[in-house]
Design a protein around this motif. Structure first.
Motif, PDB file in Angstrom:
ATOM      1  N   ASP A  68     141.788  11.056  10.288  1.00 11.34           N
ATOM      2  CA  ASP A  68     140.599  11.914  10.288  1.00 11.34           C
ATOM      3  C   ASP A  68     139.357  11.033  10.185  1.00 11.34           C
ATOM      4  OD1 ASP A  68     141.990  14.389  10.361  1.00 11.34           O
ATOM      5  OD2 ASP A  68     142.437  14.178   8.229  1.00 11.34           O
ATOM      6  N   VAL A  69     138.639  10.874  11.295  1.00  8.25           N
ATOM      7  CA  VAL A  69     137.446  10.025  11.299  1.00  8.25           C
ATOM      8  C   VAL A  69     136.221  10.810  10.844  1.00  8.25           C
ATOM      9  CG1 VAL A  69     135.969   8.550  12.729  1.00  8.25           C
ATOM     10  CG2 VAL A  69     138.425   8.629  13.146  1.00  8.25           C
ATOM     11  N   ILE A  70     136.101  12.037  11.337  1.00  3.82           N
ATOM     12  CA  ILE A  70     134.986  12.918  10.983  1.00  3.82           C
ATOM     13  C   ILE A  70     135.555  14.281  10.645  1.00  3.82           C
ATOM     14  CG2 ILE A  70     132.961  14.128  11.914  1.00  3.82           C
ATOM     15  CD1 ILE A  70     132.420  11.695  13.657  1.00  3.82           C
ATOM     16  N   HIS A  71     135.060  14.885   9.581  1.00  2.57           N
ATOM     17  CA  HIS A  71     135.547  16.236   9.268  1.00  2.57           C
ATOM     18  C   HIS A  71     134.443  17.112   8.687  1.00  2.57           C
ATOM     19  CE1 HIS A  71     135.879  15.388   4.875  1.00  2.57           C
ATOM     20  NE2 HIS A  71     136.197  14.174   5.274  1.00  2.57           N
ATOM     21  N   GLU A  72     134.387  18.337   9.202  1.00  2.00           N
ATOM     22  CA  GLU A  72     133.454  19.373   8.751  1.00  2.00           C
ATOM     23  C   GLU A  72     132.025  18.849   8.660  1.00  2.00           C
ATOM     24  OE1 GLU A  72     134.418  22.669   8.331  1.00  2.00           O
ATOM     25  OE2 GLU A  72     136.211  21.834   9.249  1.00  2.00           O
ATOM     26  N   LEU A  73     131.591  18.131   9.682  1.00  2.00           N
ATOM     27  CA  LEU A  73     130.262  17.522   9.668  1.00  2.00           C
ATOM     28  C   LEU A  73     129.241  18.457  10.297  1.00  2.00           C
ATOM     29  CD1 LEU A  73     129.370  13.867  10.467  1.00  2.00           C
ATOM     30  CD2 LEU A  73     128.180  15.685  11.720  1.00  2.00           C
ATOM     31  N   ASN A  74     128.092  18.550   9.647  1.00  2.00           N
ATOM     32  CA  ASN A  74     126.992  19.362  10.154  1.00  2.00           C
ATOM     33  C   ASN A  74     125.734  18.505  10.271  1.00  2.00           C
ATOM     34  OD1 ASN A  74     128.065  22.293  10.175  1.00  2.00           O
ATOM     35  ND2 ASN A  74     128.643  21.552   8.152  1.00  2.00           N
ATOM     36  N   LEU A  75     125.011  18.677  11.377  1.00  2.00           N
ATOM     37  CA  LEU A  75     123.792  17.908  11.606  1.00  2.00           C
ATOM     38  C   LEU A  75     122.886  18.687  12.543  1.00  2.00           C
ATOM     39  CD1 LEU A  75     122.118  15.221  11.474  1.00  2.00           C
ATOM     40  CD2 LEU A  75     123.442  14.463  13.469  1.00  2.00           C
ATOM     41  N   GLN A  76     121.606  18.697  12.214  1.00  2.00           N
ATOM     42  CA  GLN A  76     120.606  19.331  13.078  1.00  2.00           C
ATOM     43  C   GLN A  76     119.486  18.319  13.317  1.00  2.00           C
ATOM     44  OE1 GLN A  76     119.413  23.181  11.708  1.00  2.00           O
ATOM     45  NE2 GLN A  76     117.989  23.544  13.380  1.00  2.00           N
ATOM     46  N   VAL A  77     119.157  18.098  14.588  1.00  2.00           N
ATOM     47  CA  VAL A  77     118.098  17.155  14.954  1.00  2.00           C
ATOM     48  C   VAL A  77     117.005  17.921  15.683  1.00  2.00           C
ATOM     49  CG1 VAL A  77     117.502  15.063  16.229  1.00  2.00           C
ATOM     50  CG2 VAL A  77     119.756  15.257  15.145  1.00  2.00           C
ATOM     51  N   GLN A  78     115.781  17.817  15.157  1.00  2.00           N
ATOM     52  CA  GLN A  78     114.650  18.534  15.737  1.00  2.00           C
ATOM     53  C   GLN A  78     113.927  17.663  16.761  1.00  2.00           C
ATOM     54  OE1 GLN A  78     115.964  21.351  13.926  1.00  2.00           O
ATOM     55  NE2 GLN A  78     113.883  21.947  14.475  1.00  2.00           N
ATOM     56  N   ALA A  79     113.206  18.302  17.660  1.00  2.00           N
ATOM     57  CA  ALA A  79     112.415  17.585  18.659  1.00  2.00           C
ATOM     58  C   ALA A  79     111.425  16.657  17.967  1.00  2.00           C
ATOM     59  CB  ALA A  79     111.676  18.579  19.552  1.00  2.00           C
ATOM     60  N   GLY A  80     111.342  15.416  18.440  1.00  2.00           N
ATOM     61  CA  GLY A  80     110.379  14.461  17.903  1.00  2.00           C
ATOM     62  C   GLY A  80     110.767  13.806  16.597  1.00  2.00           C
ATOM     63  N   VAL A 127     113.063   6.522  30.790  1.00  2.00           N
ATOM     64  CA  VAL A 127     112.320   6.782  32.012  1.00  2.00           C
ATOM     65  C   VAL A 127     112.408   8.239  32.459  1.00  2.00           C
ATOM     66  CG1 VAL A 127     114.152   6.220  33.692  1.00  2.00           C
ATOM     67  CG2 VAL A 127     111.736   5.738  34.249  1.00  2.00           C
ATOM     68  N   THR A 128     113.471   8.919  32.068  1.00  2.00           N
ATOM     69  CA  THR A 128     113.602  10.336  32.427  1.00  2.00           C
ATOM     70  C   THR A 128     112.890  11.249  31.425  1.00  2.00           C
ATOM     71  OG1 THR A 128     115.688  10.494  31.209  1.00  2.00           O
ATOM     72  CG2 THR A 128     115.846   9.962  33.555  1.00  2.00           C
ATOM     73  N   ARG A 129     112.245  10.635  30.416  1.00  2.00           N
ATOM     74  CA  ARG A 129     111.583  11.373  29.324  1.00  2.00           C
ATOM     75  C   ARG A 129     112.571  12.359  28.686  1.00  2.00           C
ATOM     76  NH1 ARG A 129     105.967  10.201  30.028  1.00  2.00           N
ATOM     77  NH2 ARG A 129     105.421  11.615  28.321  1.00  2.00           N
ATOM     78  N   PRO A 130     113.674  11.849  28.154  1.00  2.00           N
ATOM     79  CA  PRO A 130     114.701  12.721  27.592  1.00  2.00           C
ATOM     80  C   PRO A 130     114.241  13.397  26.308  1.00  2.00           C
ATOM     81  CG  PRO A 130     115.168  10.455  27.015  1.00  2.00           C
ATOM     82  CD  PRO A 130     114.000  10.424  27.970  1.00  2.00           C
ATOM     83  N   LYS A 131     114.901  14.481  25.977  1.00  2.00           N
ATOM     84  CA  LYS A 131     114.606  15.173  24.716  1.00  2.00           C
ATOM     85  C   LYS A 131     115.098  14.362  23.517  1.00  2.00           C
ATOM     86  CE  LYS A 131     112.687  19.180  25.805  1.00  2.00           C
ATOM     87  NZ  LYS A 131     111.402  19.630  25.206  1.00  2.00           N
ATOM     88  N   CYS A 132     116.146  13.535  23.744  1.00  2.00           N
ATOM     89  CA  CYS A 132     116.718  12.766  22.636  1.00  2.00           C
ATOM     90  C   CYS A 132     117.225  11.423  23.142  1.00  2.00           C
ATOM     91  CB  CYS A 132     117.867  13.546  21.986  1.00  2.00           C
ATOM     92  SG  CYS A 132     118.548  12.735  20.513  1.00  2.00           S
ATOM     93  N   LEU A 133     116.952  10.387  22.355  1.00  2.00           N
ATOM     94  CA  LEU A 133     117.476   9.054  22.633  1.00  2.00           C
ATOM     95  C   LEU A 133     118.532   8.729  21.585  1.00  2.00           C
ATOM     96  CD1 LEU A 133     117.303   6.331  24.168  1.00  2.00           C
ATOM     97  CD2 LEU A 133     115.546   5.640  22.521  1.00  2.00           C
ATOM     98  N   MET A 181     110.723   1.045  20.020  1.00  2.00           N
ATOM     99  CA  MET A 181     111.430   2.321  20.101  1.00  2.00           C
ATOM    100  C   MET A 181     110.688   3.419  19.344  1.00  2.00           C
ATOM    101  SD  MET A 181     115.411   1.130  19.748  1.00  2.00           S
ATOM    102  CE  MET A 181     116.060   2.786  19.921  1.00  2.00           C
ATOM    103  N   LEU A 182     110.203   3.098  18.146  1.00  2.00           N
ATOM    104  CA  LEU A 182     109.509   4.098  17.332  1.00  2.00           C
ATOM    105  C   LEU A 182     108.159   4.469  17.957  1.00  2.00           C
ATOM    106  CD1 LEU A 182     110.366   2.804  13.742  1.00  2.00           C
ATOM    107  CD2 LEU A 182     111.182   4.918  14.815  1.00  2.00           C
ATOM    108  N   ASP A 183     107.456   3.482  18.537  1.00  2.00           N
ATOM    109  CA  ASP A 183     106.175   3.771  19.196  1.00  2.00           C
ATOM    110  C   ASP A 183     106.380   4.687  20.398  1.00  2.00           C
ATOM    111  OD1 ASP A 183     104.838   2.209  17.381  1.00  2.00           O
ATOM    112  OD2 ASP A 183     104.597   0.478  18.710  1.00  2.00           O
ATOM    113  N   LEU A 184     107.376   4.359  21.232  1.00  2.00           N
ATOM    114  CA  LEU A 184     107.642   5.173  22.418  1.00  2.00           C
ATOM    115  C   LEU A 184     108.155   6.554  22.030  1.00  2.00           C
ATOM    116  CD1 LEU A 184     109.236   2.519  24.793  1.00  2.00           C
ATOM    117  CD2 LEU A 184     107.060   3.716  25.135  1.00  2.00           C
ATOM    118  N   GLN A 185     108.982   6.609  20.992  1.00  2.00           N
ATOM    119  CA  GLN A 185     109.507   7.893  20.520  1.00  2.00           C
ATOM    120  C   GLN A 185     108.351   8.808  20.099  1.00  2.00           C
ATOM    121  OE1 GLN A 185     109.949   8.318  16.677  1.00  2.00           O
ATOM    122  NE2 GLN A 185     110.571  10.449  16.921  1.00  2.00           N
ATOM    123  N   SER A 186     107.381   8.229  19.396  1.00  2.00           N
ATOM    124  CA  SER A 186     106.221   9.002  18.950  1.00  2.00           C
ATOM    125  C   SER A 186     105.362   9.426  20.138  1.00  2.00           C
ATOM    126  CB  SER A 186     105.399   8.160  17.971  1.00  2.00           C
ATOM    127  OG  SER A 186     104.234   8.844  17.583  1.00  2.00           O
TER     128      SER A 186
END
Length: 231
Positions: free
Chosen positions: A24-36, A162-168, A189-194
């Motif tokens: 069992d590598v991962i179990h019952e994991l929850n994660l939410q990532v918001q835009a930006g 380059v595709t301006r993705p919602k998430c990197l 990475m942080l500058d471009l992400q912002s």
């Protein structure tokens, strides 16, 4: 950062069969990532960090639970639909740049756009602009073998964004670099992400670098938990 949910993991588990042994590598994991939002995930080697990133990117399927990208559950898609969704919404950066050696930096960065049916003229313009953003204006026509390690990673970041993705999604993006170059790449990475408003999820073993993100999470025993750096 806004209230738009880019990635959502609900009760995700990932189990591997090793002969008669079930791991069992991962179990019952929850994660939410918001835009930006920027999220870093730290943890010991073998704790499941990279496995989680593969699940988030649709490169692997959970044994149970669900991963949702921009409101679409990944496990319900066929390979073509999954590929289109990834190309539209996700960018990937790895420890090793994975640039194609026979192509120039410009051609490597154009590739996701051409796959997405963008015209060659527009792909050239957008790839050139992105390479300029990452400081490779003078290296457009250089092939990977003609670039330094830091320059290759910059080109890989340009290709991912380059595709301006919602998430990197980035798996140990500075792990192959010395401390000075690692700091430069993280700053970039942080500058471009912002600037682009892209969500950023980075797996790293480097707790000092991880502490610069909006949220730092620790992977332990197949679960994610908040992590605070020791001062």
């Amino acid at each position: 950062m806004n209230d738009e949910t880019v990635l959502l993991c609900q009760n995700v588990a990932r189990t591997y069969q090793d002969g008669k042994l079930k791991v069992d590598v991962i179990h019952e994991l929850n994660l939410q990532v918001q835009a930006g939002e920027s999220v870093s995930i730290v943890g010991a080697s073998g704790s499941g960090k990279s496995t989680l990133l593969h699940l988030l990117g649709g490169l692997d399927e959970p044994s149970s639970g669900s991963v949702t990208l921009m409101g679409k559950q990944l496990s319900g898609l066929n390979q073509k639909e999954l590929g289109l969704l990834r190309n539209q919404y996700l960018g990937f950066v790895y420890q090793f740049h994975h640039l194609l050696n026979e192509f120039s930096a410009l051609e490597n960065v154009m590739m996701p756009l051409l796959i997405g049916k963008v015209s060659k003229a527009e792909a050239t313009e957008r790839a050139t602009q992105m390479l300029e953003k990452v400081g490779l204006k003078e290296r457009l026509l250089h092939r990977p073998a003609e670039l330094s390690g830091g320059e290759r990673q910059r080109a890989a970041i340009a290709r991912a964004l380059v595709t301006r993705p919602k998430c990197l999604l980035a798996d140990e993006p500075t792990g192959n670099l010395d401390r000075k170059n690692a700091q430069v790449i993280l700053d970039l990475m942080l500058d471009l992400q912002s600037e682009l408003g892209t969500a950023l999820v980075v797996v790293t073993h480097d707790e000092e670098l991880a502490n610069r993100f909006d949220r730092v999470l620790m992977m332990r025993e197949g679960q994610l938990m908040p992590f605070a750096m020791q001062k």
